[in-house]
Design an enzyme around this catalytic site. Structure first.
Site, mmCIF file in Angstrom:
data_model
loop_
_atom_site.group_PDB
_atom_site.id
_atom_site.type_symbol
_atom_site.label_atom_id
_atom_site.label_comp_id
_atom_site.label_asym_id
_atom_site.label_seq_id
_atom_site.Cartn_x
_atom_site.Cartn_y
_atom_site.Cartn_z
ATOM 1 N N GLY A 44 -14.614 11.413 24.042
ATOM 2 C CA GLY A 44 -14.736 12.646 23.264
ATOM 3 C C GLY A 44 -16.178 12.950 22.912
ATOM 4 O O GLY A 44 -16.645 14.086 23.030
ATOM 5 N N ARG A 125 -3.094 -0.375 32.810
ATOM 6 C CA ARG A 125 -2.965 0.868 32.047
ATOM 7 C C ARG A 125 -1.527 1.049 31.538
ATOM 8 O O ARG A 125 -1.291 1.620 30.489
ATOM 9 C CB ARG A 125 -3.380 2.062 32.893
ATOM 10 C CG ARG A 125 -4.860 2.042 33.237
ATOM 11 C CD ARG A 125 -5.242 3.291 33.989
ATOM 12 N NE ARG A 125 -6.607 3.240 34.486
ATOM 13 C CZ ARG A 125 -6.929 2.963 35.737
ATOM 14 N NH1 ARG A 125 -5.995 2.683 36.625
ATOM 15 N NH2 ARG A 125 -8.190 2.960 36.117
ATOM 16 N N ASN A 132 0.983 4.739 23.468
ATOM 17 C CA ASN A 132 0.362 6.027 23.767
ATOM 18 C C ASN A 132 1.348 7.147 24.086
ATOM 19 O O ASN A 132 1.114 8.305 23.724
ATOM 20 C CB ASN A 132 -0.649 5.883 24.916
ATOM 21 C CG ASN A 132 -1.944 5.229 24.445
ATOM 22 O OD1 ASN A 132 -2.137 5.027 23.242
ATOM 23 N ND2 ASN A 132 -2.814 4.882 25.368
ATOM 24 N N GLN A 139 2.306 15.698 20.726
ATOM 25 C CA GLN A 139 1.337 16.732 21.118
ATOM 26 C C GLN A 139 2.001 17.808 21.982
ATOM 27 O O GLN A 139 1.677 18.988 21.875
ATOM 28 C CB GLN A 139 0.134 16.097 21.811
ATOM 29 C CG GLN A 139 -0.645 15.228 20.809
ATOM 30 C CD GLN A 139 -1.886 14.590 21.366
ATOM 31 O OE1 GLN A 139 -2.144 14.640 22.565
ATOM 32 N NE2 GLN A 139 -2.665 13.965 20.496
ATOM 33 N N VAL A 156 -5.962 13.092 29.680
ATOM 34 C CA VAL A 156 -6.911 12.048 30.080
ATOM 35 C C VAL A 156 -6.427 10.674 29.586
ATOM 36 O O VAL A 156 -6.544 9.669 30.278
ATOM 37 C CB VAL A 156 -8.320 12.367 29.510
ATOM 38 C CG1 VAL A 156 -9.316 11.254 29.826
ATOM 39 C CG2 VAL A 156 -8.833 13.695 30.065
ATOM 40 N N ASN A 158 -4.535 7.345 28.757
ATOM 41 C CA ASN A 158 -3.688 6.562 29.661
ATOM 42 C C ASN A 158 -2.383 6.102 29.044
ATOM 43 O O ASN A 158 -2.317 5.929 27.834
ATOM 44 C CB ASN A 158 -4.491 5.331 30.134
ATOM 45 C CG ASN A 158 -5.409 5.699 31.277
ATOM 46 O OD1 ASN A 158 -5.014 6.407 32.195
ATOM 47 N ND2 ASN A 158 -6.642 5.214 31.208
ATOM 48 N N ASP A 186 -11.148 9.188 39.796
ATOM 49 C CA ASP A 186 -10.886 8.366 40.981
ATOM 50 C C ASP A 186 -11.463 9.039 42.223
ATOM 51 O O ASP A 186 -12.032 8.387 43.098
ATOM 52 C CB ASP A 186 -9.369 8.167 41.138
ATOM 53 C CG ASP A 186 -8.750 7.653 39.855
ATOM 54 O OD1 ASP A 186 -8.964 6.488 39.517
ATOM 55 O OD2 ASP A 186 -8.069 8.437 39.160
ATOM 56 N N ARG A 189 -15.174 8.578 42.227
ATOM 57 C CA ARG A 189 -15.510 7.198 42.602
ATOM 58 C C ARG A 189 -15.403 7.018 44.112
ATOM 59 O O ARG A 189 -16.265 6.402 44.748
ATOM 60 C CB ARG A 189 -14.539 6.237 41.908
ATOM 61 C CG ARG A 189 -14.769 6.123 40.418
ATOM 62 C CD ARG A 189 -13.608 5.434 39.720
ATOM 63 N NE ARG A 189 -13.923 5.154 38.320
ATOM 64 C CZ ARG A 189 -13.024 4.811 37.410
ATOM 65 N NH1 ARG A 189 -11.738 4.710 37.746
ATOM 66 N NH2 ARG A 189 -13.388 4.556 36.176
ATOM 67 N N HIS A 214 -2.747 7.390 38.437
ATOM 68 C CA HIS A 214 -4.077 6.938 38.011
ATOM 69 C C HIS A 214 -3.918 5.484 37.550
ATOM 70 O O HIS A 214 -3.841 5.187 36.362
ATOM 71 C CB HIS A 214 -4.603 7.817 36.873
ATOM 72 C CG HIS A 214 -5.877 7.294 36.271
ATOM 73 N ND1 HIS A 214 -7.055 7.182 36.970
ATOM 74 C CD2 HIS A 214 -6.152 6.812 35.030
ATOM 75 C CE1 HIS A 214 -7.989 6.670 36.194
ATOM 76 N NE2 HIS A 214 -7.461 6.425 35.010
HETATM 77 P P1 NAD Z 1 -11.713 5.428 22.210
HETATM 78 O O1 NAD Z 1 -10.897 4.361 21.564
HETATM 79 O O2 NAD Z 1 -13.181 5.297 22.236
HETATM 80 O O3 NAD Z 1 -11.372 6.824 21.555
HETATM 81 C C1 NAD Z 1 -10.068 7.266 21.373
HETATM 82 C C2 NAD Z 1 -10.095 8.208 20.187
HETATM 83 O O4 NAD Z 1 -8.821 8.797 20.103
HETATM 84 C C3 NAD Z 1 -10.358 7.496 18.864
HETATM 85 O O5 NAD Z 1 -11.405 8.152 18.172
HETATM 86 C C4 NAD Z 1 -9.038 7.603 18.117
HETATM 87 O O6 NAD Z 1 -9.198 7.736 16.712
HETATM 88 C C5 NAD Z 1 -8.460 8.857 18.729
HETATM 89 N N1 NAD Z 1 -7.007 8.945 18.673
HETATM 90 C C6 NAD Z 1 -6.092 7.972 18.821
HETATM 91 N N2 NAD Z 1 -4.855 8.472 18.639
HETATM 92 C C7 NAD Z 1 -4.998 9.799 18.427
HETATM 93 C C8 NAD Z 1 -4.098 10.856 18.165
HETATM 94 N N3 NAD Z 1 -2.771 10.636 18.099
HETATM 95 N N4 NAD Z 1 -4.582 12.089 17.975
HETATM 96 C C9 NAD Z 1 -5.920 12.326 18.008
HETATM 97 N N5 NAD Z 1 -6.825 11.351 18.229
HETATM 98 C C10 NAD Z 1 -6.364 10.113 18.433
HETATM 99 O O7 NAD Z 1 -11.131 5.585 23.709
HETATM 100 P P2 NAD Z 1 -11.812 6.346 24.938
HETATM 101 O O8 NAD Z 1 -12.686 5.406 25.667
HETATM 102 O O9 NAD Z 1 -12.373 7.628 24.496
HETATM 103 O O10 NAD Z 1 -10.529 6.577 25.873
HETATM 104 C C11 NAD Z 1 -9.511 7.465 25.504
HETATM 105 C C12 NAD Z 1 -8.354 7.386 26.499
HETATM 106 O O11 NAD Z 1 -8.768 7.842 27.785
HETATM 107 C C13 NAD Z 1 -7.822 5.967 26.731
HETATM 108 O O12 NAD Z 1 -6.405 6.006 26.803
HETATM 109 C C14 NAD Z 1 -8.418 5.594 28.072
HETATM 110 O O13 NAD Z 1 -7.666 4.582 28.720
HETATM 111 C C15 NAD Z 1 -8.320 6.925 28.788
HETATM 112 N N6 NAD Z 1 -9.159 7.081 29.981
HETATM 113 C C16 NAD Z 1 -8.631 7.796 31.009
HETATM 114 C C17 NAD Z 1 -9.368 8.002 32.158
HETATM 115 C C18 NAD Z 1 -8.791 8.773 33.326
HETATM 116 O O14 NAD Z 1 -9.444 8.804 34.391
HETATM 117 N N7 NAD Z 1 -7.638 9.433 33.231
HETATM 118 C C19 NAD Z 1 -10.656 7.482 32.254
HETATM 119 C C20 NAD Z 1 -11.176 6.767 31.183
HETATM 120 C C21 NAD Z 1 -10.414 6.569 30.039
HETATM 121 C C1 LMR Z 2 -10.656 4.326 34.166
HETATM 122 O O1 LMR Z 2 -10.165 4.553 35.269
HETATM 123 O O2 LMR Z 2 -11.835 3.976 34.028
HETATM 124 C C2 LMR Z 2 -9.822 4.530 32.931
HETATM 125 O O3 LMR Z 2 -8.520 4.872 33.266
HETATM 126 C C3 LMR Z 2 -9.886 3.377 32.011
HETATM 127 C C4 LMR Z 2 -9.083 2.219 32.512
HETATM 128 O O4 LMR Z 2 -8.297 1.675 31.732
HETATM 129 O O5 LMR Z 2 -9.257 1.840 33.675
#
Ligand code: NAD
Ligand code: LMR
Length: 403
Positions: A44, A125, A132, A139, A156, A158, A186, A189, A214
């Site tokens: 974020g 994941r 999650n 939401q 986004v 997971n 992905d 990458r 993913h």
């Molecule tokens: P993070 O822990 O740094 O941040 C997550 C934030 O979400 C925190 O600030 C937390 O307070 C907030 N949060 C948690 N529950 C919430 C809710 N119900 N409503 C609003 N906010 C909420 O994590 P991050 O590194 O920012 O990763 C976030 C997510 O994205 C993870 O699930 C991670 O695995 C996923 N991710 C996905 C991809 C992808 O390619 N799809 C890539 C990277 C990370």
């Molecule tokens: C990623 O692909 O980097 C994210 O989905 C984070 C993870 O858990 O791998």
């Protein structure tokens, strides 16, 4: 909006949470509303600054930014608000911080659902599923009630594909195509790895496809990939590298980053999220972009799963699936393996799926509606509207009244 931001600012103790800009400048488009959940988290933090700078929706597009966090996340979010303010971003029309989903999603055009727990070292994941998926059910309900009728939602957090399924199923009046789960990271990458192997520029690599989930079962496919317009496989000439190095490396890249960084990828994930929405909104020509979208049964994939496929984004905020590509035996096997995992994930969250089997799954209906409307054929409009979800019926009624 301004009142919302001001009251939240008071709650946060911030001195000034909203900067109002003059929208009189004829060169700037009226604000679009973007909601980001988990806005104080790692992704974020990187994402909101770039949205504010205009990289996502264009340098002429004003933005109302709604930042959504948990109650516990409100304190760090206050710092993010301050930094947005200090960035003096000319396109940022307003910023609102809230933990109230209906307020945060009120009339939004784009929602970027990032907020969720990330995995730590040694986790898959899918281990995040129980905690999650519930977030995305809540939401989905709030988006259904509060978002703009044509809002687009990028998931986004997971496990992204199954979270998108959960969110969509809990938003019965929204189209399934309004929800996308992110596999763009992905794809990026895979493009970078192929470019490195071929000694090419990453910008010259296209038509790399990510199929399926993913997760480590995803299938990064080079069968159709090109480098500088030439078939990549005829340049690389190394099937062993593709099978033994390229595919597993892309599949496990998330874990590789976690083990090196001690935290999951954040800046690259923010970049991929931004790329996904930018392409939807502004278009990326004929380029193929992998997006996990609801399966319409194409390629024999089980209908209703969020399965990554190549899409084309023309800039009207819709995607179109690239259909009927030839699939060889190896690819078919890989595509089925990742589909199987998605079916298992879906079955693990059945309790969160209220079941709306009759939701329409094609934009074609919407396109016919628009054409009939443009041709003034209101009888056809009424016929098509009968089949639409309630939220769209409302939109048709309003449009007819205004016509
Ligand atoms: P993070 O822990 O740094 O941040 C997550 C934030 O979400 C925190 O600030 C937390 O307070 C907030 N949060 C948690 N529950 C919430 C809710 N119900 N409503 C609003 N906010 C909420 O994590 P991050 O590194 O920012 O990763 C976030 C997510 O994205 C993870 O699930 C991670 O695995 C996923 N991710 C996905 C991809 C992808 O390619 N799809 C890539 C990277 C990370
Ligand atoms: C990623 O692909 O980097 C994210 O989905 C984070 C993870 O858990 O791998």
């Amino acid at each position: 909006m301004l009142r919302t931001a001001a009251s939240n600012a008071m709650r946060l103790g911030a001195s000034r949470a909203t900067r109002a800009l003059s929208t009189k400048n004829a060169d700037l488009l009226p604000p679009l509303k973007v909601a980001v959940t988990g806005a104080a988290g790692q992704i974020g933090y990187a994402l909101v600054m770039r949205i504010a700078s205009g990289e996502m929706l264009g340098k002429d597009q004003l933005i109302d930014l709604n930042l959504i966090e948990t109650e516990a996340g409100m304190s760090p979010l206050r710092g993010v608000m301050m930094e947005l303010e200090d960035g003096a971003f000319p396109l940022l029309s307003s910023v609102t911080a809230t933990s109230d989903l209906n307020k945060g999603f009120g009339d939004i055009n784009y929602a970027m659902l990032v907020g969720a727990s990330p995995r730590g070292p040694g986790m898959e994941r899918s281990d995040l599923m129980a905690a999650n998926a519930k977030i995305f059910a809540e939401q989905g309900k709030a988006l259904n009630t509060s978002a703009a009728v044509n809002a687009k939602v990028l998931v986004v957090g997971n496990p992204a594909n199954t979270n998108a399924l959960v969110a969509s199923e809990n938003a019965p009046d929204m189209w399934e195509e309004q929800f996308i789960a992110m596999t763009r990271l992905d794809q990026s990458r895979a493009q970078a790895l192929l470019a490195e192997k071929a000694g090419a520029d990453v910008k010259d690599v296209d038509r790399v496809i990510i199929w399926g989930n993913h997760s480590a079962s995803q299938y990064p496919d080079l069968s159709h990939a090109r480098i500088g317009g030439k078939w990549a496989k005829s340049i690389v000439k190394d099937d062993k590298w593709i099978k033994d190095e390229f595919i597993p490396r892309v599949q496990k890249r998330g874990a590789e980053v976690i083990s090196a960084r001690g935290a999951s990828s954040a800046a690259s994930a923010a970049s991929a999220a931004l790329d996904t929405v930018r392409d939807l909104h502004l278009g990326s020509g004929d380029a193929w972009q992998s997006n996990a979208v609801v399966s319409d049964g194409g390629y024999g994939i089980h209908k209703g799963l969020w399965y990554s496929v190549p899409t084309i984004c023309k800039g009207d905020s819709h995607f179109r699936r690239v259909q009927r590509l030839p699939i060889d035996d190896f690819s078919a096997k890989m595509m089925t393996a990742t589909e199987k995992e998605l079916i298992e994930e879906r079955d693990a969250v059945r309790h969160l799926l209220p079941g709306h089997e009759s939701k329409p799954v094609s934009w074609n209906v919407l396109e016919s509606l628009q054409t009939s409307f443009e041709e003034g054929d209101m009888k056809a409009v009424d016929e098509i509207a009968k089949e639409l979800p309630a939220q769209f019926k409302k939109g048709v009624k309003t449009a007819k009244a205004a016509a």
